[in-house]
Design a protein around this motif. Structure first.
Motif, PDB file in Angstrom:
ATOM      1  N   VAL A 130       0.564  -1.168  -0.060  1.00  0.00           N
ATOM      2  CA  VAL A 130      -0.289  -0.202  -0.287  1.00  0.00           C
ATOM      3  C   VAL A 130       0.675   1.179  -0.214  1.00  0.00           C
ATOM      4  O   VAL A 130       0.235   2.438  -0.252  1.00  0.00           O
ATOM      5  CB  VAL A 130      -1.533   0.144   1.406  1.00  0.00           C
ATOM      6  N   SER A 131       1.730   1.325   0.749  1.00  0.00           N
ATOM      7  CA  SER A 131       3.063   2.741   0.611  1.00  0.00           C
ATOM      8  C   SER A 131       4.759   1.710   0.874  1.00  0.00           C
ATOM      9  O   SER A 131       4.190   0.817   1.284  1.00  0.00           O
ATOM     10  CB  SER A 131       2.406   3.126   1.437  1.00  0.00           C
ATOM     11  N   LEU A 132       5.476   2.589   0.060  1.00  0.00           N
ATOM     12  CA  LEU A 132       6.584   2.202   0.317  1.00  0.00           C
ATOM     13  C   LEU A 132       7.390   3.782   0.706  1.00  0.00           C
ATOM     14  O   LEU A 132       7.491   4.177   0.469  1.00  0.00           O
ATOM     15  CB  LEU A 132       7.279   2.640  -1.355  1.00  0.00           C
ATOM     16  N   HIS A 133       8.220   4.124   1.188  1.00  0.00           N
ATOM     17  CA  HIS A 133       9.329   4.821   2.807  1.00  0.00           C
ATOM     18  C   HIS A 133      10.386   4.626   2.443  1.00  0.00           C
ATOM     19  O   HIS A 133      10.903   3.177   2.409  1.00  0.00           O
ATOM     20  CB  HIS A 133       8.625   4.517   3.775  1.00  0.00           C
ATOM     21  N   PRO A 134      11.089   6.245   2.700  1.00  0.00           N
ATOM     22  CA  PRO A 134      12.598   5.216   2.997  1.00  0.00           C
ATOM     23  C   PRO A 134      12.432   5.245   4.560  1.00  0.00           C
ATOM     24  O   PRO A 134      11.827   5.103   4.769  1.00  0.00           O
ATOM     25  CB  PRO A 134      12.618   7.169   3.042  1.00  0.00           C
ATOM     26  N   GLY A 135      13.713   4.894   5.384  1.00  0.00           N
ATOM     27  CA  GLY A 135      13.472   4.416   6.323  1.00  0.00           C
ATOM     28  C   GLY A 135      14.758   4.352   6.699  1.00  0.00           C
ATOM     29  O   GLY A 135      16.141   4.156   5.929  1.00  0.00           O
ATOM     30  N   PRO A 170       5.127   8.382   3.039  1.00  0.00           N
ATOM     31  CA  PRO A 170       5.091   7.237   1.840  1.00  0.00           C
ATOM     32  C   PRO A 170       5.752   8.170   0.581  1.00  0.00           C
ATOM     33  O   PRO A 170       6.015   9.396   0.507  1.00  0.00           O
ATOM     34  CB  PRO A 170       3.948   7.605   1.560  1.00  0.00           C
ATOM     35  N   ILE A 171       6.409   7.465  -0.624  1.00  0.00           N
ATOM     36  CA  ILE A 171       7.002   8.061  -1.523  1.00  0.00           C
ATOM     37  C   ILE A 171       5.772   7.957  -2.578  1.00  0.00           C
ATOM     38  O   ILE A 171       4.981   6.954  -2.511  1.00  0.00           O
ATOM     39  CB  ILE A 171       8.039   7.168  -1.579  1.00  0.00           C
ATOM     40  N   ALA A 172       5.304   9.383  -2.834  1.00  0.00           N
ATOM     41  CA  ALA A 172       5.046   9.757  -4.101  1.00  0.00           C
ATOM     42  C   ALA A 172       5.010   8.859  -5.139  1.00  0.00           C
ATOM     43  O   ALA A 172       5.859   8.867  -5.809  1.00  0.00           O
ATOM     44  CB  ALA A 172       5.040  10.719  -3.860  1.00  0.00           C
ATOM     45  N   ASP A 173       4.219   7.487  -5.579  1.00  0.00           N
ATOM     46  CA  ASP A 173       3.638   7.621  -7.458  1.00  0.00           C
ATOM     47  C   ASP A 173       4.877   6.681  -7.044  1.00  0.00           C
ATOM     48  O   ASP A 173       5.640   6.224  -8.411  1.00  0.00           O
ATOM     49  CB  ASP A 173       4.075   8.295  -8.027  1.00  0.00           C
ATOM     50  N   TRP A 174       5.336   5.813  -5.913  1.00  0.00           N
ATOM     51  CA  TRP A 174       6.572   4.756  -5.841  1.00  0.00           C
ATOM     52  C   TRP A 174       6.640   3.839  -7.136  1.00  0.00           C
ATOM     53  O   TRP A 174       7.567   3.752  -7.672  1.00  0.00           O
ATOM     54  CB  TRP A 174       6.741   3.975  -4.604  1.00  0.00           C
ATOM     55  N   ARG A 175       5.537   3.506  -7.645  1.00  0.00           N
ATOM     56  CA  ARG A 175       5.551   2.438  -8.765  1.00  0.00           C
ATOM     57  C   ARG A 175       5.874   2.631 -10.058  1.00  0.00           C
ATOM     58  O   ARG A 175       6.558   2.395 -10.734  1.00  0.00           O
ATOM     59  CB  ARG A 175       4.071   1.867  -8.965  1.00  0.00           C
ATOM     60  N   SER A 176       6.099   4.199 -10.456  1.00  0.00           N
ATOM     61  CA  SER A 176       5.843   5.034 -11.730  1.00  0.00           C
ATOM     62  C   SER A 176       7.822   5.149 -11.749  1.00  0.00           C
ATOM     63  O   SER A 176       8.044   6.181 -12.239  1.00  0.00           O
ATOM     64  CB  SER A 176       5.203   5.617 -12.314  1.00  0.00           C
ATOM     65  N   VAL A 184      21.522   6.650  -2.857  1.00  0.00           N
ATOM     66  CA  VAL A 184      20.940   7.050  -0.602  1.00  0.00           C
ATOM     67  C   VAL A 184      21.937   7.167  -0.115  1.00  0.00           C
ATOM     68  O   VAL A 184      23.742   5.935   0.156  1.00  0.00           O
ATOM     69  CB  VAL A 184      20.386   5.710  -0.110  1.00  0.00           C
ATOM     70  N   VAL A 185      21.973   8.202   0.565  1.00  0.00           N
ATOM     71  CA  VAL A 185      23.196   8.441   1.160  1.00  0.00           C
ATOM     72  C   VAL A 185      23.135   8.629   2.733  1.00  0.00           C
ATOM     73  O   VAL A 185      22.032   9.688   3.555  1.00  0.00           O
ATOM     74  CB  VAL A 185      23.571   9.738   0.395  1.00  0.00           C
ATOM     75  N   GLU A 244      24.852  11.187  18.253  1.00  0.00           N
ATOM     76  CA  GLU A 244      25.123  10.656  17.271  1.00  0.00           C
ATOM     77  C   GLU A 244      23.362  10.726  15.955  1.00  0.00           C
ATOM     78  O   GLU A 244      23.145  10.189  17.538  1.00  0.00           O
ATOM     79  CB  GLU A 244      25.714   9.658  16.160  1.00  0.00           C
ATOM     80  N   THR A 245      23.511  11.869  15.202  1.00  0.00           N
ATOM     81  CA  THR A 245      21.832  11.530  14.282  1.00  0.00           C
ATOM     82  C   THR A 245      22.436  10.991  12.591  1.00  0.00           C
ATOM     83  O   THR A 245      23.534  11.523  12.610  1.00  0.00           O
ATOM     84  CB  THR A 245      21.450  13.254  14.437  1.00  0.00           C
ATOM     85  N   TYR A 246      21.360  10.312  12.098  1.00  0.00           N
ATOM     86  CA  TYR A 246      21.595   9.778  11.721  1.00  0.00           C
ATOM     87  C   TYR A 246      20.400  10.057  10.322  1.00  0.00           C
ATOM     88  O   TYR A 246      19.386   9.497  10.690  1.00  0.00           O
ATOM     89  CB  TYR A 246      21.799   8.218  11.461  1.00  0.00           C
ATOM     90  N   VAL A 247      20.897  10.788   9.269  1.00  0.00           N
ATOM     91  CA  VAL A 247      19.565  11.571   8.117  1.00  0.00           C
ATOM     92  C   VAL A 247      20.025  10.048   7.628  1.00  0.00           C
ATOM     93  O   VAL A 247      21.463  10.513   6.412  1.00  0.00           O
ATOM     94  CB  VAL A 247      20.255  12.864   7.936  1.00  0.00           C
ATOM     95  N   ALA A 248      18.729   9.737   6.707  1.00  0.00           N
ATOM     96  CA  ALA A 248      18.857   8.538   5.239  1.00  0.00           C
ATOM     97  C   ALA A 248      18.375   9.701   4.220  1.00  0.00           C
ATOM     98  O   ALA A 248      16.997   9.933   4.229  1.00  0.00           O
ATOM     99  CB  ALA A 248      18.505   7.762   5.361  1.00  0.00           C
ATOM    100  N   ASP A 249      19.040  10.707   2.594  1.00  0.00           N
ATOM    101  CA  ASP A 249      18.385  10.587   1.734  1.00  0.00           C
ATOM    102  C   ASP A 249      18.435   9.864   0.879  1.00  0.00           C
ATOM    103  O   ASP A 249      19.702   9.868   0.627  1.00  0.00           O
ATOM    104  CB  ASP A 249      19.731  12.601   1.730  1.00  0.00           C
ATOM    105  N   PHE A 250      17.032  10.083   0.847  1.00  0.00           N
ATOM    106  CA  PHE A 250      16.694   9.712  -0.393  1.00  0.00           C
ATOM    107  C   PHE A 250      16.812  10.254  -1.845  1.00  0.00           C
ATOM    108  O   PHE A 250      15.560   9.932  -2.586  1.00  0.00           O
ATOM    109  CB  PHE A 250      15.692   8.873  -0.583  1.00  0.00           C
ATOM    110  N   GLY A 251      17.475  11.256  -2.126  1.00  0.00           N
ATOM    111  CA  GLY A 251      17.207  12.727  -2.968  1.00  0.00           C
ATOM    112  C   GLY A 251      15.420  12.393  -3.275  1.00  0.00           C
ATOM    113  O   GLY A 251      14.943  13.359  -1.972  1.00  0.00           O
ATOM    114  N   PRO A 252      15.616  12.345  -4.449  1.00  0.00           N
ATOM    115  CA  PRO A 252      13.446  12.934  -4.810  1.00  0.00           C
ATOM    116  C   PRO A 252      12.559  11.996  -3.646  1.00  0.00           C
ATOM    117  O   PRO A 252      11.846  12.688  -3.741  1.00  0.00           O
ATOM    118  CB  PRO A 252      13.375  13.590  -6.074  1.00  0.00           C
TER     119      PRO A 252
END
Length: 261
Positions: A130-135, A170-176, A184-185, A244-252
């Protein structure tokens, strides 16, 4: 390994998880002889805890990480309530058991994937998402990483390092979208520490999800609507320090952060 020893190990692991502590080594007679026995013990741990299973984690989809983990196939573990948090999240470093932050795609199911004789395809599994997320998965282990660290089946019985899952939006329109090749950084206190992509690490988030659906189908467990699956690290493993704070950057596709306070 008879059932009484399996139950003894399950109680020991449940006590460690319930009390948030670790131990050094494991009595040799309690080490599961193989993966199937390890997963039987893991199910007993669930029974001993009486906690809801709100998700699953997957590790070691490809050979490089399998070599690091000393395994020859992917592994999985349960994620228990209330260990799914929204970003930004914070956990107390002192209460984490050998913590490891791992950047992962998280898939939330909108439909059941019950046990069945016919294998699930990637497309079928994708239809259930139903949804895909950066995590970020904040993995843990109930065994201290010392000279007495037990063989991998004991770790699998403990949930294969399952801990807390931190979800981004949630990643919008992840299927397309081309989520597999998105760079990913992982930044720690604003300094880059790791970089990767799904294409390199797991091929695509739906590939490990289909693998898990079929593994849990084979063992008569299945996946349920509402569960969240952490599909495998894109950036490898590292050891965090307090503060420490970790940030995962998935770009757009978004970002997600977790702090070890």
């Amino acid at each position: 390994m008879d059932l009484s020893r399996q139950r003894e190990l399950a109680r020991q692991l449940a006590d460690l998880r319930r009390e948030g502590r670790q131990q050094s080594g494991l009595d040799e007679r309690l080490v599961p002889p193989d993966a199937d026995t390890a997963y039987q013990v893991a199910q007993m741990v669930e029974e001993e805890l009486g906690w809801d299973v709100v998700g699953w984690k997957i590790a070691g989809m490809k050979s490089g990480l399998q070599r690091q983990l000393r395994i020859s196939a992917p592994i999985y573990g349960r994620v228990f309530a209330p260990l799914i948090k929204s970003s930004p999240a914070s956990v107390e470093h002192a209460r984490q058991c050998s913590p490891i932050p791992e950047v992962e795609f998280q898939a939330r199911l909108g439909a059941d994937l019950p046990p069945r004789a016919k294998p699930y395809t990637v497309d079928e599994v994708g239809d259930a998402v139903v949804s895909l997320h950066p995590g970020i998965e904040l993995a843990e282990c109930r065994f201290i990483h010392d000279a007495a660290f037990p063989p991998m089946p004991a770790i699998m019985a403990d949930g294969s390092g399952s801990g807390t899952i931190v979800l981004g939006e949630p990643i919008a329109d992840w299927r397309s979208r081309d989520v597999a090749t998105q760079d990913v950084v992982l930044n720690c206190n604003s300094i880059e520490r790791r970089r990767g992509s799904a294409a390199e690490a797991i091929d695509h988030p739906l590939v490990p999800l289909a693998w898990l659906a079929n593994e849990l189908s084979r063992t008569g467990i299945g996946l349920k609507a509402g569960q969240t699956i952490s599909t495998g690290t894109l950036t490898g493993m590292l050891r965090p320090k307090a503060g420490e704070t970790y940030v995962a950057d998935f770009g757009p596709l978004g970002s997600v952060s977790a702090t070890y306070s």
